[in-house]
Scaffold this active site. Structure first.
Site, PDB file in Angstrom:
ATOM      1  N   HIS A  56       1.144  -1.561   0.140  1.00  0.00           N
ATOM      2  CA  HIS A  56      -0.478  -0.177  -0.187  1.00  0.00           C
ATOM      3  C   HIS A  56       1.048   1.472  -0.397  1.00  0.00           C
ATOM      4  O   HIS A  56       0.855   1.667   0.768  1.00  0.00           O
ATOM      5  CB  HIS A  56      -1.345  -0.354   1.411  1.00  0.00           C
ATOM      6  N   HIS A  58       1.432   4.813  -1.832  1.00  0.00           N
ATOM      7  CA  HIS A  58       1.222   6.342  -2.835  1.00  0.00           C
ATOM      8  C   HIS A  58       2.065   6.818  -3.530  1.00  0.00           C
ATOM      9  O   HIS A  58       2.708   7.308  -2.517  1.00  0.00           O
ATOM     10  CB  HIS A  58       0.231   7.439  -1.980  1.00  0.00           C
ATOM     11  N   HIS A 230      -5.520  -0.903   5.831  1.00  0.00           N
ATOM     12  CA  HIS A 230      -5.530  -0.117   6.889  1.00  0.00           C
ATOM     13  C   HIS A 230      -6.734  -0.666   7.729  1.00  0.00           C
ATOM     14  O   HIS A 230      -7.235   0.646   8.279  1.00  0.00           O
ATOM     15  CB  HIS A 230      -5.378   0.566   6.251  1.00  0.00           C
ATOM     16  N   ASP A 303       0.773   2.788   3.706  1.00  0.00           N
ATOM     17  CA  ASP A 303      -0.013   3.440   2.913  1.00  0.00           C
ATOM     18  C   ASP A 303       0.989   4.990   3.787  1.00  0.00           C
ATOM     19  O   ASP A 303      -0.027   6.028   3.557  1.00  0.00           O
ATOM     20  CB  ASP A 303      -1.256   3.723   4.113  1.00  0.00           C
TER      21      ASP A 303
HETATM   22 ZN   LIG Z   1      -7.205   4.006   1.851  1.00  0.00          ZN
END
Ligand SMILES: [Zn+2]
Length: 434
Positions: A56, A58, A230, A303
């Site tokens: 995960h 970004h 998450h 995340d």
């Molecule tokens: Zn999310």
């Protein structure tokens, strides 16, 4: 290709041994290895783990290169000990076509710091209305197997059911951002005592738990694979534990920040603590740690959510949600899980490399540290003590909640298929003789 002899390293925290890397592969492991290598590394006191795998991340490219690029994000990943990351689909344009996922995949190949496995969107434009080209993304050069509308929840039960059915054809998985939208309209932080005192819009635990309960039932009904992004509440842990006890194919991840931080920090009104899902209570943190320790939660996923300063240096209500995390993840896990006696280093390798690689179906990562295996490795110094200084980060953004905090441990070196991406804690330029 440069060959390495790593001397006196503790594989998964075990007794000191030497490791010889050449040709991208672990050639030999033993005590007092008598081999010639281009570079000798004294790894006394360092722990060897398999290269970490993030489910995960970004990376923000294409579209928000002011926050992060594939290059800077993979540099941050390498500094954090990662050899593979899954790049989330909420870019501009959204990664909902074969063209966009191939673009991200090629940028990853060109970076050289870390493998980038693009995640495909579940629905067109993340709008939750119409399934994206899941099959075309899977059949593309990027070979997508993980699909997620992360940032948004696939809240329509029929769309979710269709996505789960569709990905079965190629052993894919739907990774759900569990957030019931109506229950979280205008939400600013965890709903509880602190939100009541601060007068901020509450984000109830039930908004996460209701979606997870629905989704595990849907996954069981259609016999498909579900991954829960998450997980942040004690109640979510209970539902996942129940689903696993039923034998359903459900996996889950927890972020480092949900293992360490609580909603008490929001009292500062510092938007660096604003994140989705929100920081919860100490009771939730305790439940998440226990669930990661007993394997109910399969993986730690960062995340990593970089934002430029102007999106964070503002009042709480206007600030973007998210924290950077790649460069601090292993240290936070050491503090929350290892130094507390909840997880061994073998357990860390399982939750941060083996299991995330298996969930993403990455074949070259998450492998054992054994002769003949691809040399994807981290050398980690657990005795190091230092203060987090975001100015030293490789990520383009600085929105870390750990600024100025003392965290244990430091990544000393990272190897991607036998090539050092990090040495002595610093990035190595690709092609630079190390
Ligand atoms: Zn999310």
């Amino acid at each position: 290709m440069t060959s390495y002899l790593i001397r006196n390293a503790q594989i998964l925290g075990g007794p000191a041994q030497d490791i010889h890397l050449d040709g991208g592969v672990i050639q030999a492991i033993g005590t007092g290895l008598a081999v010639e290598a281009d570079v000798d590394i004294d790894a006394h006191g360092l722990i060897v783990l398999p290269g970490l795998v993030d489910l995960h991340t970004h990376l923000r490219e294409p579209g928000r290169e002011d926050a992060e690029t594939v290059l800077t994000g993979t540099q941050a990943a390498a500094k954090g000990g990662y050899t593979a990351v899954h790049a989330m689909a909420n870019t501009f344009p959204v990664a909902d076509t074969a063209g966009v996922v191939e673009q991200v995949w090629r940028l990853g190949q060109a970076s050289g710091y870390c493998d980038v496995q693009p995640v495909g969107a579940v629905t067109v434009g993340l709008e939750g209305k119409q399934l994206a080209e899941l099959g075309a993304m899977h059949d593309s050069a990027a070979g997508v197997r993980v699909f997620s509308d992360d940032g948004k929840c696939v809240d329509d039960a029929v769309i979710m059911r269709r996505a789960l059915e569709y990905v079965k054809a190629f052993d894919g998985v739907v990774a759900q951002h569990a957030q019931e939208p109506r229950l979280t309209a205008g939400a600013q932080m965890n709903e509880g005592q602190v939100s009541g005192e601060l007068g901020l819009g509450g984000w109830p635990a039930v908004a996460e738990e209701a979606i997870i309960a629905r989704d595990v039932l849907l996954a069981a009904h259609v016999g498909s694979r579900l991954h829960v992004c998450h997980v942040s509440t004690a109640g979510s842990v209970e539902i996942i534990r129940w689903a696993k006890a039923k034998g359903w194919d459900v996996t889950a991840e927890v972020t480092p920040h949900h293992l360490l931080l609580t909603d008490e920090l929001v009292r500062s009104y510092d938007p660096v603590y604003k994140v989705n899902p929100p920081l919860r209570t100490a009771e939730d943190v305790k439940a998440l740690r226990a669930a990661l320790a007993d394997g109910t939660i399969d993986a730690v996923a960062t995340d990593h959510a970089p934002h430029p300063a102007e999106d964070k240096d503002c009042e709480w209500a206007a600030a973007a949600m998210g924290m950077v995390g790649l460069e601090t993840a292993l240290s936070v896990v050491q503090q929350a899980m290892v130094d507390t006696g909840l997880l061994t280093w073998e357990g860390v390798a399982d939750r941060m490399s083996h299991r995330p690689a298996r969930i993403g179906r990455l074949t070259g990562h998450g492998r054992p540290v054994s002769v003949g295996e691809p040399a994807n490795l981290v050398l980690f110094d657990p005795a190091y003590r230092g203060t987090v200084n975001p100015e030293s980060f490789a990520t383009r953004s600085r929105n870390t909640p750990y600024r100025g905090l003392d965290l244990p441990g430091r990544v000393h070196a990272t190897f991607l298929r036998g090539t050092a991406t990090v040495l002595a804690g610093e990035l190595v330029e690709p092609g630079e003789p190390a």
